[in-house]
Design a protein around this motif. Sequence first.
Motif, PDB file in Angstrom:
ATOM      1  N   LEU A 176      53.209  99.350  50.079  1.00 34.03           N
ATOM      2  CA  LEU A 176      52.598  99.996  48.915  1.00 34.03           C
ATOM      3  C   LEU A 176      53.091  99.382  47.609  1.00 34.03           C
ATOM      4  O   LEU A 176      52.335  99.283  46.637  1.00 34.03           O
ATOM      5  CB  LEU A 176      52.892 101.500  48.933  1.00 34.03           C
ATOM      6  CG  LEU A 176      52.142 102.330  49.967  1.00 34.03           C
ATOM      7  CD1 LEU A 176      52.664 103.763  49.967  1.00 34.03           C
ATOM      8  CD2 LEU A 176      50.634 102.303  49.716  1.00 34.03           C
ATOM      9  N   THR A 179      51.101  96.112  46.906  1.00 39.77           N
ATOM     10  CA  THR A 179      49.648  96.149  47.085  1.00 39.77           C
ATOM     11  C   THR A 179      48.955  96.741  45.869  1.00 39.77           C
ATOM     12  O   THR A 179      49.400  97.742  45.301  1.00 39.77           O
ATOM     13  CB  THR A 179      49.288  96.980  48.337  1.00 39.77           C
ATOM     14  OG1 THR A 179      49.943  96.411  49.478  1.00 39.77           O
ATOM     15  CG2 THR A 179      47.787  96.985  48.581  1.00 39.77           C
ATOM     16  N   ASP A 180      47.856  96.129  45.484  1.00 42.99           N
ATOM     17  CA  ASP A 180      47.026  96.642  44.397  1.00 42.99           C
ATOM     18  C   ASP A 180      46.158  97.785  44.927  1.00 42.99           C
ATOM     19  O   ASP A 180      45.443  97.622  45.925  1.00 42.99           O
ATOM     20  CB  ASP A 180      46.134  95.515  43.860  1.00 42.99           C
ATOM     21  CG  ASP A 180      45.118  96.011  42.862  1.00 42.99           C
ATOM     22  OD1 ASP A 180      45.531  96.496  41.791  1.00 42.99           O
ATOM     23  OD2 ASP A 180      43.907  95.937  43.163  1.00 42.99           O
ATOM     24  N   ASP A 181      46.209  98.934  44.267  1.00 45.72           N
ATOM     25  CA  ASP A 181      45.501 100.123  44.743  1.00 45.72           C
ATOM     26  C   ASP A 181      43.985  99.926  44.808  1.00 45.72           C
ATOM     27  O   ASP A 181      43.331 100.384  45.743  1.00 45.72           O
ATOM     28  CB  ASP A 181      45.802 101.326  43.840  1.00 45.72           C
ATOM     29  CG  ASP A 181      47.231 101.792  43.961  1.00 45.72           C
ATOM     30  OD1 ASP A 181      47.872 101.472  44.980  1.00 45.72           O
ATOM     31  OD2 ASP A 181      47.720 102.479  43.042  1.00 45.72           O
ATOM     32  N   ASN A 187      49.573  92.567  44.742  1.00 44.03           N
ATOM     33  CA  ASN A 187      49.548  92.714  43.289  1.00 44.03           C
ATOM     34  C   ASN A 187      50.246  91.543  42.594  1.00 44.03           C
ATOM     35  O   ASN A 187      50.817  90.657  43.239  1.00 44.03           O
ATOM     36  CB  ASN A 187      50.156  94.054  42.866  1.00 44.03           C
ATOM     37  CG  ASN A 187      51.602  94.228  43.333  1.00 44.03           C
ATOM     38  OD1 ASN A 187      52.328  93.255  43.532  1.00 44.03           O
ATOM     39  ND2 ASN A 187      52.023  95.475  43.513  1.00 44.03           N
TER      40      ASN A 187
END
Length: 339
Positions: A176, A179-181, A187
């Motif tokens: 998480l 990682t880009d949401d 990210n």
Amino acid sequence: MTENRIPLDDLMVFHQLARSLNSSLDLDTILRTILEQMERIITADMWTLLMLDEKSNELCYALASGNGESALRDLRVKSGEGIAGWVAEHGETLIVPESENDDPRLQQTIAAETPRVRSVIAMPLRGRKGVHGVIEILNPRASQMSDYTIAFLHILCDHAAIAIENARDVARIQQLTITDDATGLYNVRHLYKMLEQELDRSSRFRRPISLAFIDLDRFKLVNDAHGHLIGSELLMRIGVRLKQLSRETDMCFRYGGDEFVVLMPETSAMDAFMQTTTLHRELTNTLFHMSNGLDLSASASVGLATSPPENAAVHAIIGAADARMYDVKSNGRGKVRGA
């Protein structure tokens, strides 16, 4: 009244097991520790550890030790199939001694290349979130299949299941953070970390590394015409498509806004240009089917940089690719410009 005490040697095994399992959050290390402890506790022809693939609902052999282990590497067991499949499906221990080896599940247990299976102890690795895998002990010595040994193995499995869940929880949290949401891609923070590592590796082993800086053309018009929810959905779908069009060795990142980066380790300037040109063409020709029924497409301008000959520094290689992307923007958009 006789007092039953656990032998000191067994207490030391429990102590060492707990320390080993709790000292690591690396799943591979934990699985190896489990198998090593199994070998210490009970003598058998083979010890196997199967992990459950939640997507396919199949068990795969993560580790094996003993005669015939090489035959298991690519074998998968469906939930409900054979001894291990039954244990995974029901979440219960199954013991088949030699006196009951006419059990039909024994014939489905492992590949024909492994030793003939006469008896089995199979236990679930069951934690708070369900069954994570199965431990199988094949042809254990009958003299060791006592209630005490089985209870000992159950305790090991309980410790192991907790350790596996902890390792997976940490892995999810770590995922998480990188990682880009909106897109599911890596990210920008992870980009800088991976680029620094790859540039260092490129310098040490004298292998090139290339980077593509991708900027979507006139993406603001999508938000203006259809709203930001559709714009966000399109970004997500473009992110998925970029991963599909990239090679397995490449890494895809959302840089910010409507900008993306594809990092291509061990890729020369010429190979990067060919790969990115193909990616760009396929991306441009993709029709994205949106949740509201719209069909949208996307155009992009792309700049490339390769080290060497670019300066082997993170900001330098990103800056070079970014500058070439803006050069494309200034000269008609929708193209790829290499070094």
